[in-house]
Design a protein around this motif. Sequence first.
Motif, PDB file in Angstrom:
ATOM      1  N   ILE A 267     -14.577  21.912  31.528  1.00 36.53           N
ATOM      2  CA  ILE A 267     -15.123  22.124  30.186  1.00 36.53           C
ATOM      3  C   ILE A 267     -14.827  20.896  29.320  1.00 36.53           C
ATOM      4  O   ILE A 267     -13.723  20.364  29.328  1.00 36.53           O
ATOM      5  CB  ILE A 267     -14.536  23.400  29.559  1.00 36.53           C
ATOM      6  N   GLY A 268     -15.825  20.467  28.596  1.00 37.99           N
ATOM      7  CA  GLY A 268     -15.691  19.284  27.762  1.00 37.99           C
ATOM      8  C   GLY A 268     -16.384  18.071  28.354  1.00 37.99           C
ATOM      9  O   GLY A 268     -16.632  17.105  27.659  1.00 37.99           O
ATOM     10  N   THR A 269     -16.677  18.087  29.677  1.00 36.25           N
ATOM     11  CA  THR A 269     -17.451  17.013  30.292  1.00 36.25           C
ATOM     12  C   THR A 269     -18.926  17.329  30.141  1.00 36.25           C
ATOM     13  O   THR A 269     -19.306  18.470  29.945  1.00 36.25           O
ATOM     14  CB  THR A 269     -17.090  16.871  31.771  1.00 36.25           C
ATOM     15  N   ARG A 270     -19.752  16.265  30.241  1.00 38.01           N
ATOM     16  CA  ARG A 270     -21.184  16.456  30.005  1.00 38.01           C
ATOM     17  C   ARG A 270     -21.893  16.643  31.335  1.00 38.01           C
ATOM     18  O   ARG A 270     -22.560  15.751  31.845  1.00 38.01           O
ATOM     19  CB  ARG A 270     -21.744  15.255  29.244  1.00 38.01           C
ATOM     20  N   LYS A 271     -21.739  17.793  31.946  1.00 33.93           N
ATOM     21  CA  LYS A 271     -22.361  18.112  33.222  1.00 33.93           C
ATOM     22  C   LYS A 271     -23.676  18.845  32.984  1.00 33.93           C
ATOM     23  O   LYS A 271     -23.812  19.621  32.025  1.00 33.93           O
ATOM     24  CB  LYS A 271     -21.435  18.976  34.075  1.00 33.93           C
ATOM     25  N   LEU A 272     -24.629  18.616  33.891  1.00 30.03           N
ATOM     26  CA  LEU A 272     -25.932  19.261  33.792  1.00 30.03           C
ATOM     27  C   LEU A 272     -25.982  20.455  34.748  1.00 30.03           C
ATOM     28  O   LEU A 272     -25.837  20.288  35.969  1.00 30.03           O
ATOM     29  CB  LEU A 272     -27.048  18.270  34.143  1.00 30.03           C
ATOM     30  N   ILE A 273     -26.186  21.640  34.205  1.00 31.18           N
ATOM     31  CA  ILE A 273     -26.242  22.879  34.985  1.00 31.18           C
ATOM     32  C   ILE A 273     -27.675  23.391  34.970  1.00 31.18           C
ATOM     33  O   ILE A 273     -28.300  23.500  33.901  1.00 31.18           O
ATOM     34  CB  ILE A 273     -25.301  23.954  34.403  1.00 31.18           C
ATOM     35  N   ALA A 274     -28.205  23.719  36.135  1.00 29.89           N
ATOM     36  CA  ALA A 274     -29.578  24.217  36.241  1.00 29.89           C
ATOM     37  C   ALA A 274     -29.588  25.715  36.526  1.00 29.89           C
ATOM     38  O   ALA A 274     -28.790  26.211  37.332  1.00 29.89           O
ATOM     39  CB  ALA A 274     -30.331  23.474  37.344  1.00 29.89           C
ATOM     40  N   PHE A 275     -30.491  26.409  35.852  1.00 28.43           N
ATOM     41  CA  PHE A 275     -30.773  27.832  36.097  1.00 28.43           C
ATOM     42  C   PHE A 275     -32.206  27.921  36.618  1.00 28.43           C
ATOM     43  O   PHE A 275     -33.138  27.461  35.948  1.00 28.43           O
ATOM     44  CB  PHE A 275     -30.645  28.641  34.808  1.00 28.43           C
ATOM     45  N   VAL A 276     -32.386  28.513  37.789  1.00 31.37           N
ATOM     46  CA  VAL A 276     -33.699  28.546  38.435  1.00 31.37           C
ATOM     47  C   VAL A 276     -34.073  30.002  38.709  1.00 31.37           C
ATOM     48  O   VAL A 276     -33.359  30.709  39.419  1.00 31.37           O
ATOM     49  CB  VAL A 276     -33.689  27.745  39.758  1.00 31.37           C
ATOM     50  N   SER A 277     -35.228  30.430  38.137  1.00 28.07           N
ATOM     51  CA  SER A 277     -35.601  31.831  38.272  1.00 28.07           C
ATOM     52  C   SER A 277     -37.119  31.983  38.339  1.00 28.07           C
ATOM     53  O   SER A 277     -37.858  30.992  38.347  1.00 28.07           O
ATOM     54  CB  SER A 277     -35.027  32.645  37.103  1.00 28.07           C
ATOM     55  N   ASN A 278     -37.568  33.243  38.374  1.00 26.83           N
ATOM     56  CA  ASN A 278     -39.000  33.524  38.549  1.00 26.83           C
ATOM     57  C   ASN A 278     -39.751  33.636  37.231  1.00 26.83           C
ATOM     58  O   ASN A 278     -40.967  33.823  37.239  1.00 26.83           O
ATOM     59  CB  ASN A 278     -39.194  34.800  39.368  1.00 26.83           C
ATOM     60  N   SER A 279     -39.065  33.550  36.091  1.00 28.70           N
ATOM     61  CA  SER A 279     -39.745  33.584  34.797  1.00 28.70           C
ATOM     62  C   SER A 279     -38.808  33.075  33.710  1.00 28.70           C
ATOM     63  O   SER A 279     -37.586  33.281  33.783  1.00 28.70           O
ATOM     64  CB  SER A 279     -40.225  35.004  34.443  1.00 28.70           C
ATOM     65  N   ALA A 280     -39.378  32.420  32.712  1.00 31.03           N
ATOM     66  CA  ALA A 280     -38.590  32.027  31.546  1.00 31.03           C
ATOM     67  C   ALA A 280     -38.089  33.268  30.809  1.00 31.03           C
ATOM     68  O   ALA A 280     -36.983  33.278  30.266  1.00 31.03           O
ATOM     69  CB  ALA A 280     -39.428  31.144  30.625  1.00 31.03           C
ATOM     70  N   TRP A 281     -38.915  34.329  30.817  1.00 29.23           N
ATOM     71  CA  TRP A 281     -38.525  35.570  30.147  1.00 29.23           C
ATOM     72  C   TRP A 281     -37.219  36.113  30.700  1.00 29.23           C
ATOM     73  O   TRP A 281     -36.326  36.518  29.950  1.00 29.23           O
ATOM     74  CB  TRP A 281     -39.637  36.624  30.318  1.00 29.23           C
ATOM     75  N   SER A 282     -37.072  36.148  32.035  1.00 25.95           N
ATOM     76  CA  SER A 282     -35.866  36.724  32.632  1.00 25.95           C
ATOM     77  C   SER A 282     -34.634  35.891  32.293  1.00 25.95           C
ATOM     78  O   SER A 282     -33.555  36.442  32.037  1.00 25.95           O
ATOM     79  CB  SER A 282     -36.022  36.861  34.151  1.00 25.95           C
ATOM     80  N   VAL A 283     -34.783  34.568  32.268  1.00 24.50           N
ATOM     81  CA  VAL A 283     -33.648  33.719  31.912  1.00 24.50           C
ATOM     82  C   VAL A 283     -33.254  33.960  30.456  1.00 24.50           C
ATOM     83  O   VAL A 283     -32.069  34.113  30.128  1.00 24.50           O
ATOM     84  CB  VAL A 283     -33.978  32.235  32.147  1.00 24.50           C
ATOM     85  N   TYR A 284     -34.238  34.014  29.577  1.00 23.60           N
ATOM     86  CA  TYR A 284     -33.968  34.241  28.154  1.00 23.60           C
ATOM     87  C   TYR A 284     -33.341  35.623  27.931  1.00 23.60           C
ATOM     88  O   TYR A 284     -32.373  35.764  27.167  1.00 23.60           O
ATOM     89  CB  TYR A 284     -35.267  34.121  27.360  1.00 23.60           C
TER      90      TYR A 284
END
Length: 378
Positions: free
Chosen positions: A2-19
């Motif tokens: 925590i505090g480092t600038r790491k890029l985390i990806a979330f991959v799913s079947n819809s933007a709605w489900s992620v939101y």
Amino acid sequence: MIGTRKLIAFVSNSAWSVYNFRLDVIRYLMDHGFEVMVLAPDDEYSGYLQQSGCRFIPLNFNNKTENPVADLAFYRQLKDLYHQHRPDFIFHYVAKPNIYGSLAAAAIGIPSVAVITGLGYPFAKRNWLYRVVKLLYKRALRKTREVWFLNNEDAKIFINEHIVNIEKVKVLPGEGVDTDYFSFPQRMAKKDSEPFTFLMSTRLLKSKGISLYADAARILKKKNYAVRFELIGFFEQHHPDSISRDDLDRWQKEGLIHYGGFAKDVRPFLQRADCFVFPSFYNEGVPRCLMEAASMELPVITSNNRGCKEVVVNNTTGFLCHVHDPFDLADKMERIINLPLEERSRLARNGRALVIKKFNIKHVIDEYIATLNSDWSE
């Protein structure tokens, strides 16, 4: 980390489900120094994710197709995007991102987690599709750092079928719910002239039990109860399990169901209801709608089904009904109607206490942080 600038990806079947299901986690990560990138098919919620501070990368894929050529194209699309954007860690959700995304991440050398949000249709029928999906899962999950499940039964199936080794398995308390946001502790007593109101909020799929809800409504209507049966949710176009608009129109014309369309904010509907109903026979993970309703201090009636029974303690926070049984569902609904207000309130308070203890989003965030803080080296 925590505090480092790491890029985390979330991959799913819809933007709605992620939101809808993961925005609290995403906001926490961004507040603590991470960048977040969401990869999903474009829909109206992609803009909301961008407004929240995420990068959004649209994906071109159909989660329902059984075309191997399309699946190979999806794998190559993800591999190219992972190579281009180089996320430091990836969380995949639902079947095809779990399978092809895990393989693509491994090909690039990016650590990932596969989140099994529910077993869905391939595991409902042990046919050729099940055998193919099982084989693909088995190959893909060898490549992941961890495999997360939302209930013990799903995890047990994957372990017993030798799809994944138990050492990789983690069982989350669902995907969590913000119990501060879903809070309504002072429910007003209903006037004698107001009907008792049931609410069902779901994707409009047959396996969610909507026809069972309509049949139970018909049973109770014939007993001359002053009851209102509300339904909210959205149609999934081209989904093979979608209910028909003709059926919904017929139920409305019969006066069985009052359909309120899709609600971006379900809380006003939960505030007006007296009881939440969800007679699903789908291969659920842990249904978000049940956690939201219980958190809003509503007694809940749901089926004695995988995932659903995780949220309801029978006779303590609500009632469990038999699967595929509109008469038992109607019986449980009749019991709720006839309970004294103080007894319904007791069930509701117990339900919220259970959600706070077991399904609070803070518990889920802790699991993400623990994984991201672990040693990613092979």
